[in-house]
Scaffold this motif. Structure first.
Motif, PDB file in Angstrom:
ATOM      1  N   ASP A 191      34.348  10.257  -0.002  1.00 27.52           N
ATOM      2  CA  ASP A 191      34.504   8.780   0.405  1.00 27.52           C
ATOM      3  C   ASP A 191      32.788   8.149   0.210  1.00 27.52           C
ATOM      4  O   ASP A 191      32.206   8.638   0.995  1.00 27.52           O
TER       5      ASP A 191
ATOM      6  N   GLU B  18      28.240  13.706  -4.826  1.00 27.76           N
ATOM      7  CA  GLU B  18      29.733  13.796  -4.993  1.00 27.76           C
ATOM      8  C   GLU B  18      30.043  14.901  -5.853  1.00 27.76           C
ATOM      9  O   GLU B  18      29.203  15.457  -6.521  1.00 27.76           O
TER      10      GLU B  18
ATOM     11  N   ALA C  41      34.314  13.103   4.641  1.00 26.02           N
ATOM     12  CA  ALA C  41      35.195  12.180   4.178  1.00 26.02           C
ATOM     13  C   ALA C  41      35.509  10.842   5.152  1.00 26.02           C
ATOM     14  O   ALA C  41      35.145  10.956   6.041  1.00 26.02           O
TER      15      ALA C  41
END
Length: 252
Positions: free
Chosen positions: A168, A196, A136
């Motif tokens: 992210d 993701e 992240a």
């Protein structure tokens, strides 16, 4: 790694993604690799869930020799360091087995990596490496895994599975599996993916009444569990998975 050795550079492939600026401050304080020898026919295991931190840097360096017909299982977490590195060199004897399960969990500006060199020096040995990363923020997570198969190491069976999940778009995952094979009767495979969370899966779980936060937590838990499914000791597996989940709570 010792103070007598020069500081690595980016030209050294094993250090190409490392945070060398952070490493420089602690390099003189590092000892050489910890040597582990598993006697022929024996089985041993090791779990590392906490890195030894010096000035924000955590380094684990292992040099493992696995005797004929022996087994060694290593399960690790790369977490909680500004720069963290788990470096493992393994040499396998005839009919030996090496099992690695590792998770890299990073956020903020952390740089975390697992680097392995697996040397199949004798015939009929096997190795299996499973690494999962969840990243992240602007974190960087890297796996570099080199497998060397000697000319006489026929019937070698070696595998690597590397998967990374980016929470992210600003996070970075690096995967570099590498094979160097001199024998001609071997089975060697590796796979690496970066992705993701599956939005369709999240939507499905939400449609069944699960809050988005819980759905994401369950998906990440299942993703990371792949790294530790090979552990025979239930107590040890629960302990390292609990530590991983604790870190995941702060990432997601």
């Amino acid at each position: 790694m010792t103070a007598m050795l020069p500081l690595p550079t980016k030209r050294d492939e094993a250090w190409r993604y490392a945070d060398l600026k952070a490493l420089e401050a602690v390099w003189p304080k590092l000892d050489g690799p910890e040597k582990i020898a598993v006697a022929a026919g024996e089985s041993a295991s090791r779990q590392i869930s906490v890195l030894p931190i010096i000035d924000g840097v955590g380094i684990v360096d292992l040099d493992v020799t696995i005797g004929d017909g022996a087994n060694f299982a290593l399960h690790v977490l790369a977490v909680a360091a500004d720069y963290g590195r788990i470096q493992v060199k393994v040499t396998l004897g005839k009919g030996a087995h090496f099992e690695l399960g590792g998770a890299i969990l990073g956020s903020g500006t952390q740089t975390l990596e697992i680097v392995t060199e697996t040397i199949h020096a004798e015939p009929n040995a096997t190795s299996n490496q499973v690494v999962r990363s969840v990243l992240a923020g602007k974190a960087t997570g890297s796996f570099l895994g080199k497998i060397n198969v000697a000319r006489d190491a026929q019937k070698t069976d070696a595998a690597q599975s590397v998967k990374a999940m980016l929470l992210d778009r600003t996070a970075t995952a690096n995967a570099k599996p590498e094979l160097e094979i001199f024998a001609d009767d071997v089975k060697c495979a590796h796979g690496a993916t970066v992705g993701e969370l599956d939005k369709q899966a999240l939507f499905y779980m939400a449609s069944r009444g699960l809050p988005p936060e819980l759905a994401q937590k369950l998906m990440l838990q299942a993703f990371i569990a792949d790294a530790f499914v090979s552990m025979d000791d239930d107590v040890a597996r629960e302990a390292i998975e609990s530590k991983a989940l604790e870190v995941l709570e702060h990432l997601s």
